[in-house]
Design a protein around this motif. Structure first.
Motif, short mmCIF file in Angstrom:
data_model
loop_
_atom_site.label_atom_id
_atom_site.label_comp_id
_atom_site.label_asym_id
_atom_site.label_seq_id
_atom_site.Cartn_x
_atom_site.Cartn_y
_atom_site.Cartn_z
N ASP A 65 -3.89 1.90 -18.25
CA ASP A 65 -3.99 1.21 -16.91
C ASP A 65 -4.08 0.03 -17.12
O ASP A 65 -4.46 -0.63 -18.21
N MET B 144 -1.02 -4.72 -7.89
CA MET B 144 -1.00 -3.23 -8.12
C MET B 144 -1.72 -2.65 -9.28
O MET B 144 -1.44 -3.42 -10.36
N ARG B 145 -2.47 -1.62 -8.86
CA ARG B 145 -2.83 -0.75 -10.19
C ARG B 145 -1.61 -0.11 -10.68
O ARG B 145 -0.92 0.52 -10.02
N ARG C 286 0.18 2.93 -9.27
CA ARG C 286 -0.85 3.63 -8.79
C ARG C 286 -1.47 3.51 -7.59
O ARG C 286 -2.07 4.43 -6.75
N GLY C 287 -1.62 2.10 -7.15
CA GLY C 287 -2.16 1.71 -5.84
C GLY C 287 -2.54 0.37 -5.72
O GLY C 287 -2.34 -0.33 -6.53
N LEU C 288 -2.36 0.01 -4.24
CA LEU C 288 -2.74 -1.44 -4.07
C LEU C 288 -4.29 -1.85 -4.42
O LEU C 288 -5.11 -1.16 -4.04
N ASP C 289 -4.37 -2.70 -5.12
CA ASP C 289 -5.60 -3.55 -5.32
C ASP C 289 -5.99 -4.59 -4.40
O ASP C 289 -7.15 -4.70 -3.85
N ALA D 56 0.80 -1.16 0.02
CA ALA D 56 0.05 0.07 0.06
C ALA D 56 0.79 1.12 -0.09
O ALA D 56 0.54 2.17 -0.28
N ARG D 57 2.24 1.13 0.57
CA ARG D 57 3.08 2.37 0.58
C ARG D 57 3.82 2.33 -0.77
O ARG D 57 4.85 3.45 -1.06
N HIS D 58 3.73 1.27 -1.70
CA HIS D 58 4.43 1.42 -2.79
C HIS D 58 4.43 2.68 -3.72
O HIS D 58 5.42 2.99 -4.36
N PRO D 59 3.26 3.30 -4.11
CA PRO D 59 3.01 4.35 -4.73
C PRO D 59 4.11 5.45 -4.28
O PRO D 59 4.64 6.23 -5.34
N GLU D 60 4.39 5.75 -3.15
CA GLU D 60 5.05 7.01 -2.69
C GLU D 60 6.49 6.70 -2.87
O GLU D 60 7.30 7.29 -2.60
#
Length: 160
Positions: A66, A57-58, A40-43, A28-32
């Protein structure tokens, strides 16, 4: 293993390995942390606790748009090492863009080593030597050494 299919960069951050590892083990922290700007974000999935764990991941890339990637954790030693192997999710969902090739077989890895001043020496490895589909090799590398160095810097910022 073909050295011409591996990128590796290192840097030092002003945070202990345990803090850096906690960020890497939490998708969940990977986008930053993404110096390439694709995540883009955790799915689904996460946080990671062992080899074999999975997360989705999105993603977004120029020329692709996308999409989603399912990653399986391939290396896990708390506070020291973590790596994952992404693959298109669901399989074949990008065939309309990349054709009927299989681009799986690459990994993103992180090694963390404590420094004497309480920081961490970070080595980030991108390895596509496991890509078996010769037709897919033209897609690699998907990130640059500069983007990987940016990811290390972002990890250092987030771990403060």
């Amino acid at each position: 293993m073909s050295q011409d299919r591996i990128l590796q960069v290192s840097g030092t951050i002003a945070a202990p390995p345990e803090k850096a590892f906690a960020l890497l083990a939490d998708p969940a922290r990977h986008p930053e942390l993404d110096g390439a700007g694709m995540v883009r974000g955790l799915d689904s999935g996460g946080p990671v606790t062992a080899v074999g764990d999975e997360f989705v991941m999105r993603m977004n890339q120029d020329g692709i748009g996308d999409y989603a990637m399912r990653s399986e954790v391939t290396d896990y030693e708390p506070g020291r090492r973590i790596a994952w192997a992404p693959s298109i999710h669901p399989p074949g969902s990008l065939a309309h863009v990349i054709g009927e090739i299989d681009p799986s077989g690459h990994t993103y890895g992180w090694e963390l080593e404590p420094t004497a001043d309480g920081g961490t020496r970070v080595t980030h490895t991108y390895d596509w030597s496991g890509v078996a589909d010769e037709g897919a090799l033209g897609l690699y590398p998907r990130v640059t050494e500069e983007q990987m160095s940016a990811s290390i810097a972002k990890l250092g910022e987030a771990a403060r």
